[in-house]
Design a protein around this motif. Structure first.
Motif, PDB file in Angstrom:
ATOM      1  N   SER A   1       3.506   2.682   4.316  1.00 12.66           N
ATOM      2  CA  SER A   1       2.895   1.676   5.191  1.00 12.66           C
ATOM      3  C   SER A   1       1.422   1.953   5.466  1.00 12.66           C
ATOM      4  CB  SER A   1       3.645   1.602   6.515  1.00 12.66           C
ATOM      5  OG  SER A   1       3.588   2.867   7.141  1.00 12.66           O
ATOM      6  N   GLU A   2       0.960   3.166   5.156  1.00 13.34           N
ATOM      7  CA  GLU A   2      -0.439   3.527   5.431  1.00 13.34           C
ATOM      8  C   GLU A   2      -1.002   4.308   4.244  1.00 13.34           C
ATOM      9  OE1 GLU A   2      -0.696   6.009   8.880  1.00 13.34           O
ATOM     10  OE2 GLU A   2      -1.431   4.316  10.067  1.00 13.34           O
TER      11      GLU A   2
ATOM     12  N   ALA B   1       4.426  -0.861  -1.196  1.00 10.47           N
ATOM     13  CA  ALA B   1       5.493  -1.407  -0.344  1.00 10.47           C
ATOM     14  C   ALA B   1       6.856  -1.036  -0.921  1.00 10.47           C
ATOM     15  CB  ALA B   1       5.356  -2.916  -0.223  1.00 10.47           C
TER      16      ALA B   1
ATOM     17  N   LYS C   1      -7.280   6.446   7.567  1.00  8.49           N
ATOM     18  CA  LYS C   1      -5.932   5.954   7.244  1.00  8.49           C
ATOM     19  C   LYS C   1      -5.833   4.530   7.755  1.00  8.49           C
ATOM     20  CE  LYS C   1      -2.865   9.341   5.996  1.00  8.49           C
ATOM     21  NZ  LYS C   1      -1.478   9.638   5.778  1.00  8.49           N
ATOM     22  N   ILE C   2      -5.434   3.621   6.891  1.00  3.77           N
ATOM     23  CA  ILE C   2      -5.313   2.231   7.342  1.00  3.77           C
ATOM     24  C   ILE C   2      -3.993   1.658   6.839  1.00  3.77           C
ATOM     25  CG2 ILE C   2      -7.796   1.802   7.476  1.00  3.77           C
ATOM     26  CD1 ILE C   2      -7.641   0.376   4.818  1.00  3.77           C
ATOM     27  N   ASN C   3      -3.581   0.552   7.482  1.00 11.48           N
ATOM     28  CA  ASN C   3      -2.286   0.013   7.067  1.00 11.48           C
ATOM     29  C   ASN C   3      -2.422  -0.745   5.748  1.00 11.48           C
ATOM     30  OD1 ASN C   3      -2.333  -2.869   7.334  1.00 11.48           O
ATOM     31  ND2 ASN C   3      -2.467  -2.569   9.542  1.00 11.48           N
ATOM     32  N   LEU C   4      -1.271  -0.965   5.134  1.00 11.87           N
ATOM     33  CA  LEU C   4      -1.231  -1.418   3.752  1.00 11.87           C
ATOM     34  C   LEU C   4      -2.001  -2.712   3.509  1.00 11.87           C
ATOM     35  CD1 LEU C   4      -0.074  -0.582   1.116  1.00 11.87           C
ATOM     36  CD2 LEU C   4       2.057  -1.734   1.689  1.00 11.87           C
ATOM     37  N   ARG C   5      -1.770  -3.724   4.356  1.00 11.42           N
ATOM     38  CA  ARG C   5      -2.442  -5.013   4.101  1.00 11.42           C
ATOM     39  C   ARG C   5      -3.949  -4.875   4.184  1.00 11.42           C
ATOM     40  NH1 ARG C   5       1.227  -9.965   5.501  1.00 11.42           N
ATOM     41  NH2 ARG C   5       3.197  -8.876   5.536  1.00 11.42           N
TER      42      ARG C   5
END
Ligand code: AMP
Ligand code: MG
Length: 422
Positions: free
Chosen positions: A185-186, A180, A42-46
């Motif tokens: 967010s993830e 977004a 799991k990673i953040n959006l950016r």
């Protein structure tokens, strides 16, 4: 003859070799052999740009979340629209984007409304401000308008629960915006693929070292660095490996132990100083090692323990062409992406293009539109497999089919635009 090999008549094929696969067959064999990575994170959006989704993404909300105006204008109830002639309405307030008008709108009334503002209670239609006349008390509208016009309904783009993105999709900038807009967010993506690579050749020097007579600088590790980096691959650069059996075998063991994929360049023919094929045979399994193509034959594919192996030719153009045609799709599949062959276009040749029958040729070309708007393609100049400027100058590969010989000026040929692959 083995059905998986070239099956054109040897008489018309001076370069015929029964051990060679067709380019399409090589793609099929590679795609069949590669199992996508299943580990995800799991990673953040950016950070998720260019990564591959490991799970479907569902929306938890409606988009738009409220019924709102698509125009700057006046919100009113459809009953207030005149059947013919005109009608005057009183303007009782303003609904701003982010600041809704709270009071229910009654018969004979309307509300000034901005684009994106929530439709006030009692309204279902927006008349553009350019289509009304101002009166001392409000506005006058005519009969040209339709019930429900200029209104964006809650959930008309996305409804809560909808699948908005499917797993195996590589995230592009539009997707980051889409996620977004849903407040996500993830995301779960597959882990990065790790590729180890080395160059083979006693003649190779690294940049910075003096170039003694007969030596050349190693360029393949730089093109590989560039092509792998564009794909978001984790790199392990194992440098230049001398042309000895021991060094080649050691580098194979090292590369296969630390990466998902091992890529080499050079030393894959059957010359006295070529140990790549032997190393693959002894340390792993060869799937195939020749493709009926130019540039690019020989090209070895197989496995060493758990690592996929690509033995690319030594010539710099061959490295790039075989990478784009075979390694890149394999890496994408390994990353979990759904395989989709690149889109070819048809263009007219600007001049005669010569080739030999019995191999698919990928000549480097410049694709443009002529004065009539037709796509035309010209080759970049000399097409030797070592002429790397032919890649720098090109914006496409001209794909000339196996059996064909000269493509006459003005005839249609297939081109693979670099925008599809680079
Ligand atoms: P090989 O397949 O090893 O016989 O190499 C074919 C040709 O490619 C030879 O002319 C090599 O010198 C050249 N070559 C091999 N590796 C590289 C490299 N890393 N950078 C530039 N040229 C190379
Ligand atoms: Mg060599």
């Amino acid at each position: 003859m083995n059905p998986s090999t070239v099956n054109a008549s040897p008489s018309c094929m001076d370069d015929y070799d029964p051990a060679s696969l067709l380019s399409e067959q090589a793609t099929e064999r590679i795609q069949a052999a590669v199992t996508p990575i299943s580990v995800c994170e799991k990673i953040n959006l950016r950070a998720a740009l260019d990564r591959v989704l490991a799970q479907d993404v569902h929306s938890r909300i409606d988009v738009p979340s409220h019924t709102n105006s698509a125009m700057d204008g006046y919100a009113l109830h459809a009953d207030a629209l005149p059947d013919d002639g005109t009608r005057e309405l009183k303007v009782v307030g303003t609904s701003w984007a982010g600041h809704r008008f709270q009071v229910p709108v009654k018969a004979g009334e309307c509300v000034r409304i901005m684009t994106g503002a929530v439709m006030p209670e009692g309204t279902d239609t927006v008349v553009m401000q350019e289509h009304v006349e101002q009166t001392p008390d409000g506005i006058r509208i005519d009969a040209r308008h339709k019930t429900g016009q200029n209104v964006r309904h809650a959930g008309e783009d996305i409804t809560a629960g909808d699948t908005v993105l499917r797993k195996r999709h590589r995230l592009i900038p539009a997707d980051l915006g889409l996620l977004a807009s849903l407040g996500i967010s993830e995301v779960a993506v597959t882990r990065r693929v790790r590729a180890a690579f080395f160059s083979t050749g006693d003649e190779l020097r690294s940049i910075g070292d003096p170039l003694e007579p007969g030596m050349i600088y190693d360029s393949n590790r730089y093109t590989l660095y560039g092509m792998l980096t564009r794909l978001g691959i984790e790199l392990v650069d194992l440098g230049v490996v001398p042309d000895t059996r021991e060094d080649t075998f050691r580098a194979f063991e090292q590369g296969a132990a630390c990466a998902d994929v091992l890529i080499t360049s050079g030393g894959v023919s059957v010359g006295e100083a070529d140990f790549v094929k032997e190393a693959l045979e002894q340390l792993g399994q060869i799937d195939f090692w020749k493709v009926a193509m130019k540039p690019g034959r020989p090209l070895a594919f197989g496995k060493i323990k758990d690592a996929y192996f690509f033995g690319l030719p030594g010539n710099p153009v061959s490295v790039m062409v075989t990478f784009y045609l075979f390694v890149q799709p394999a890496l994408r599949t390994l990353q979990g992406e759904r395989f989709a062959p690149p889109l070819l276009l048809e263009a007219r040749c600007g001049s005669n293009l010569h080739k030999k029958a019995g191999r698919t040729e990928y000549q480097r070309g410049v694709l443009k539109r002529d004065a009539d708007g037709q796509l035309v393609v010209d080759k970049t100049g000399p097409q030797g497999s070592g002429i790397l400027t032919s890649m720098s100058d090109a914006n496409c590969l001209i794909v000339l089919p196996l059996e064909s010989e000269t493509a006459e000026a003005g005839s249609l040929v297939q081109v693979l635009p670099f925008s599809e692959i680079i």
